[in-house]
Enzyme design. Structure first.
Site, PDB file in Angstrom:
ATOM      1  N   GLU A   1       1.331  -4.058  -9.198  1.00  0.00           N
ATOM      2  CA  GLU A   1       0.545  -4.375  -8.000  1.00  0.00           C
ATOM      3  C   GLU A   1       0.538  -5.853  -7.619  1.00  0.00           C
ATOM      4  O   GLU A   1      -0.283  -6.282  -6.817  1.00  0.00           O
ATOM      5  CB  GLU A   1      -0.906  -3.890  -8.158  1.00  0.00           C
ATOM      6  CG  GLU A   1      -1.140  -2.480  -7.676  1.00  0.00           C
ATOM      7  CD  GLU A   1      -0.593  -1.405  -8.607  1.00  0.00           C
ATOM      8  OE1 GLU A   1      -0.439  -0.272  -8.145  1.00  0.00           O
ATOM      9  OE2 GLU A   1      -0.304  -1.670  -9.788  1.00  0.00           O
TER      10      GLU A   1
ATOM     11  N   TYR B   1      -0.025  -8.529  -9.644  1.00  0.00           N
ATOM     12  CA  TYR B   1      -0.864  -9.413 -10.446  1.00  0.00           C
ATOM     13  C   TYR B   1       0.008 -10.282 -11.361  1.00  0.00           C
ATOM     14  O   TYR B   1       1.239 -10.239 -11.295  1.00  0.00           O
ATOM     15  CB  TYR B   1      -1.881  -8.590 -11.233  1.00  0.00           C
ATOM     16  CG  TYR B   1      -2.909  -7.923 -10.351  1.00  0.00           C
ATOM     17  CD1 TYR B   1      -3.828  -8.685  -9.621  1.00  0.00           C
ATOM     18  CD2 TYR B   1      -2.968  -6.538 -10.217  1.00  0.00           C
ATOM     19  CE1 TYR B   1      -4.772  -8.083  -8.796  1.00  0.00           C
ATOM     20  CE2 TYR B   1      -3.910  -5.930  -9.392  1.00  0.00           C
ATOM     21  CZ  TYR B   1      -4.803  -6.704  -8.690  1.00  0.00           C
ATOM     22  OH  TYR B   1      -5.735  -6.105  -7.868  1.00  0.00           O
TER      23      TYR B   1
ATOM     24  N   ARG C   1       0.957  -0.894 -17.434  1.00  0.00           N
ATOM     25  CA  ARG C   1       1.163  -0.436 -16.052  1.00  0.00           C
ATOM     26  C   ARG C   1       2.333  -1.217 -15.480  1.00  0.00           C
ATOM     27  O   ARG C   1       2.253  -2.436 -15.265  1.00  0.00           O
ATOM     28  CB  ARG C   1      -0.091  -0.626 -15.210  1.00  0.00           C
ATOM     29  CG  ARG C   1       0.034  -0.001 -13.810  1.00  0.00           C
ATOM     30  CD  ARG C   1      -1.326   0.245 -13.199  1.00  0.00           C
ATOM     31  NE  ARG C   1      -1.257   0.651 -11.817  1.00  0.00           N
ATOM     32  CZ  ARG C   1      -1.112   1.904 -11.379  1.00  0.00           C
ATOM     33  NH1 ARG C   1      -1.018   2.884 -12.265  1.00  0.00           N
ATOM     34  NH2 ARG C   1      -1.076   2.178 -10.092  1.00  0.00           N
TER      35      ARG C   1
ATOM     36  N   GLN D   1     -12.238   4.900   2.915  1.00  0.00           N
ATOM     37  CA  GLN D   1     -13.356   4.334   3.662  1.00  0.00           C
ATOM     38  C   GLN D   1     -14.518   3.915   2.765  1.00  0.00           C
ATOM     39  O   GLN D   1     -15.143   2.880   2.990  1.00  0.00           O
ATOM     40  CB  GLN D   1     -13.850   5.342   4.705  1.00  0.00           C
ATOM     41  CG  GLN D   1     -12.867   5.574   5.842  1.00  0.00           C
ATOM     42  CD  GLN D   1     -13.363   6.628   6.814  1.00  0.00           C
ATOM     43  OE1 GLN D   1     -14.556   6.723   7.097  1.00  0.00           O
ATOM     44  NE2 GLN D   1     -12.459   7.431   7.343  1.00  0.00           N
TER      45      GLN D   1
ATOM     46  N   LYS E   1      -9.169  -8.436  18.531  1.00  0.00           N
ATOM     47  CA  LYS E   1      -7.926  -7.735  18.227  1.00  0.00           C
ATOM     48  C   LYS E   1      -8.175  -6.235  18.172  1.00  0.00           C
ATOM     49  O   LYS E   1      -9.160  -5.776  17.592  1.00  0.00           O
ATOM     50  CB  LYS E   1      -7.389  -8.238  16.886  1.00  0.00           C
ATOM     51  CG  LYS E   1      -6.151  -7.538  16.380  1.00  0.00           C
ATOM     52  CD  LYS E   1      -5.612  -8.185  15.109  1.00  0.00           C
ATOM     53  CE  LYS E   1      -6.583  -8.044  13.971  1.00  0.00           C
ATOM     54  NZ  LYS E   1      -6.018  -8.590  12.703  1.00  0.00           N
TER      55      LYS E   1
END
Length: 699
Positions: A174, A176, A224, A349, A590
């Protein structure tokens, strides 16, 4: 490595529910709750809540839990007050490991150094510099600092195991720190931790070896690993495979696959990503290494997870958000209740969108997630059972009926139409949101199992509701009318000029848009309608190969990072005839500014690719035979369109609540108004569902 074998409890999921010997640990099944920060990790005062959250998943039967990321040192914290695996914190975490182990669960702590992603002034990375995700410029790690980082990972891992964790996971994906060391785009060092692929993987390999020595042979060590960086200048496939083999040689027990850096301009976890889109890469890695491999990313469907394992494409399957939605998914599968699994719709969400702005995560379809100690559904005593009517079959009504029934009340659900779902049913018709239909199917199955009576096609009157103790009004919303000349919706196209329709008429196919369309309102629904009118047919979400081409995802063996510029849409490569679509809003901001943190950029990219013409700061005047009259940038103009779609917000449908209130007496039912019927502004399914559960929990 143990082979899958039939489960006596549920042969349909024999691979998914079969045990696995992982390192020296035996897992009860192949389901992993993947690491996801939920906003309870950073503050000691939240420890009881975090323990309850993780314990609930352990009681639900998941084989292995991976915690949210904890930094090995101060510079690696995600934020200045972010989680760190220091001695005091790990001592406190014994309450978590006891909770999980008491539920016969297994849990490992993820160690995550944020590198250049750290949103705090101590950020450090391979070569220094600033990422798109942080306001702080990271400093370059010195050679001494790099060696010290290895030691700090090992110390943190030892503390975790001493606190009762069954092992640790090293976050190397990801984008990192460890991932940053591996990629030429972020590692420009000229010392032994740079200078070619071998130097770039030196730090991850050194950390893996040091951690294995620190935790001993009995603890589990997971890594990972990024299979596809999806950034220019990322890793090649050959580099990834060499790294994976090197990790196995240094004692890593299992490789958990990750896809895409957080800054990548390719979506990897939103609902428009096809299910299992990245499984082929996982299968390819599994064929090249001798340790178990965990598949991840959009694998929330148990049937798909079963297929992936049965085909030998992975040894385990990671589900993070799905176990927010339903912590008891493994137990339901084992008990033959797969139809009652609460479906994750990957909307983000209430979970990731919240975490990325520093709030506590939850789940749109399960508001109890990460709120287990606060939102409790206590069973009622027989003498306190009430007859409850829920009016309205949208998300708020469905969840109110279910929560009340699960507490033991006698519940009847009334829906005026012949279908349940309300606004969520409309959302499921948007290309890229097809999985929303899974949530509706899940609700129907759970309502039936809970014994809720359902009356479709019935709009009850106060007289019909007189025999109930409580009435929960969840009658939802209706499209907001626009009080200007010519803006009244019409069932048939006029003789001249554009036809005016509501978004509801369009999505329910009571109206058909022409070739030139103006959409009034550019909020979430307006953006959805624009995509509905311009997306390819069939939707790329339903075809992983087409989706990868759509977003420029390619073979990392051929292109470093596995991404190229996505092709532009043309009529030749698009199944939908090109439309001229205008998306208009009154605000100067925007378009799409109010959309979710993790999903808004995806929608804006799709609008640009489809050639949707965007108008901001618009004043509407009228609609007549010539078209839509408006003022833009101080100048009057006319859009000669065939169709005008009204997406100008919603108004509450609360007539029934008013009638019940007007005729109330001491013997009348108690009335509770929830969801859109209570507040229509900024249509918010998360708020509506949470409010419905809160009301049901207090009955």
């Amino acid at each position: 490595m143990t082979s899958p074998h039939p489960s006596s409890a549920a042969s349909r999921y024999r691979a998914l529910l079969s045990p696995l010997d992982l390192g020296r640990l035996t897992l009860k099944n192949r389901l992993v709750m993947g690491s996801m920060h939920v906003g309870l990790e950073d503050h000691p005062g939240d420890l009881a809540r975090l323990s309850a959250f993780l314990g609930e998943r352990a009681r639900g039967g998941v084989g292995l839990i991976v915690t949210g990321g904890h930094s090995p040192n101060r510079s690696g914290r995600l934020t200045a007050g972010g989680a760190q695996a220091d001695e005091r914190t790990m001592t406190r975490h014994q309450v978590i490991t006891r909770e999980v182990h008491d539920a016969d669960g297994r849990i490992i702590l993820q160690l995550l150094h944020a590198g250049r992603y750290a949103a705090q002034p101590l950020a450090a990375s391979p070569s220094g510099g600033r990422s798109p995700l942080s306001p702080f410029r990271s400093r370059r790690l010195t050679r001494r600092g790099t060696r010290r980082t290895v030691e700090q990972f090992a110390l943190a891992a030892r503390r975790a195991v001493d606190a009762g964790y069954d092992g640790v996971e090293l976050m190397g994906s990801e984008g990192y720190l460890l991932n940053q060391f591996l990629a030429p785009t972020t590692n420009r060092r000229r010392d032994r931790f740079g200078r070619g692929a071998e130097g770039r993987r030196a730090l991850p390999l050194a950390i893996a070896a040091a951690v294995r020595d620190a935790i001993g042979e009995d603890a589990l060590l997971s890594y990972r690993i990024s299979l596809l960086d999806l950034v220019p200048g990322g890793q090649t496939w050959d580099e990834t495979v060499v790294l994976a083999k090197g990790l196995a040689e240094r004692g890593v027990d299992v490789l958990s696959t990750g896809i895409g850096w957080h800054e990548a301009r390719v979506p990897t976890i939103v609902t428009s990503v096809p299910r299992g889109a990245f499984v082929p890469l996982t299968a390819q890695l599994r064929s090249e290494v001798d340790v178990p491999v965990i598949a991840s990313n959009r694998l929330h469907d148990p049937d798909l997870a079963e297929q992936v394992l049965a085909r030998g494409e992975a040894d385990l399957v990671s589900m993070a958000r799905q176990l927010l939605a339903d912590p008891h998914l493994p137990r339901k599968l084992a008990e033959g209740r797969s139809g009652q699994v609460v479906a994750c719709i990957s909307c983000n969400q209430a979970c990731l969108d919240k975490v990325f702005v520093g709030k506590r995560a939850s789940c749109l379809v399960n508001p109890r997630a990460a709120h287990e100690t606060e939102l409790v559904l206590t069973p009622v005593a027989p003498r306190r059972v009430r007859k409850v009517a829920v009016v309205g079959g949208g998300p708020a009504g469905l969840e109110a009926a279910l929560a009340a029934a699960e507490r033991g009340h006698v519940v009847t659900l009334f829906e005026a139409t012949e279908e349940l779902g309300g606004q969520l049913r409309l959302a499921a018709r948007i290309p890229g949101k097809e999985d929303y239909a899974l949530a509706l199917r899940s609700w129907r199955m759970r309502l039936a199992a809970a014994g809720v009576g359902i009356r479709l096609g019935m709009r009850p009157t106060p007289a019909d509701l007189a025999g109930f103790h409580d009435v929960i009004v969840a009658t939802g919303v209706a499209p907001r009318p626009v009080d200007l000349p010519g803006f009244a919706p019409s069932a048939e196209p006029p003789a001249a000029g554009p036809q005016v329709v509501t978004y509801q008429d369009l999505l329910e196919e009571r109206a058909v848009a022409g070739e030139r369309v103006a959409i009034i309102g550019a909020g979430g629904i307006g953006v959805d309608v624009a995509e509905y009118l311009t997306s390819p047919i069939p939707s790329p979400t339903l075809d992983a190969r087409a989706w990868r081409e759509h977003w420029g995802v390619t073979d990392p063996s051929a292109v470093r990072g596995g991404v190229t510029a996505a092709p532009q849409r043309t009529e030749a490569n698009d199944g939908r005839r090109a439309r001229e679509v205008h998306l208009l809003q009154r605000k100067e901001t925007k378009i799409g500014a109010g959309l979710g943190r993790t999903t808004g950029w995806v929608h804006r990219a799709e609008l640009r690719r489809a050639g949707v013409i965007q108008h901001r700061g618009v004043t509407y005047e009228r609609i007549d035979e010539q078209g839509l009259h408006l003022v833009e940038d101080g100048e009057a103009r006319v859009l000669e369109v065939d169709t005008v779609v009204l997406c100008a917000g919603q108004v509450s449908v609360a007539d029934l609540a008013a009638e019940l209130g007007a005729g109330a007496s001491r013997t009348s039912p108690r009335v509770h108004v929830v969801g859109g019927a209570d507040l229509a502004a900024e249509l918010d399914a998360e708020r509506a569902i949470r409010q419905a559960v809160e009301v049901a929990s207090a009955l």
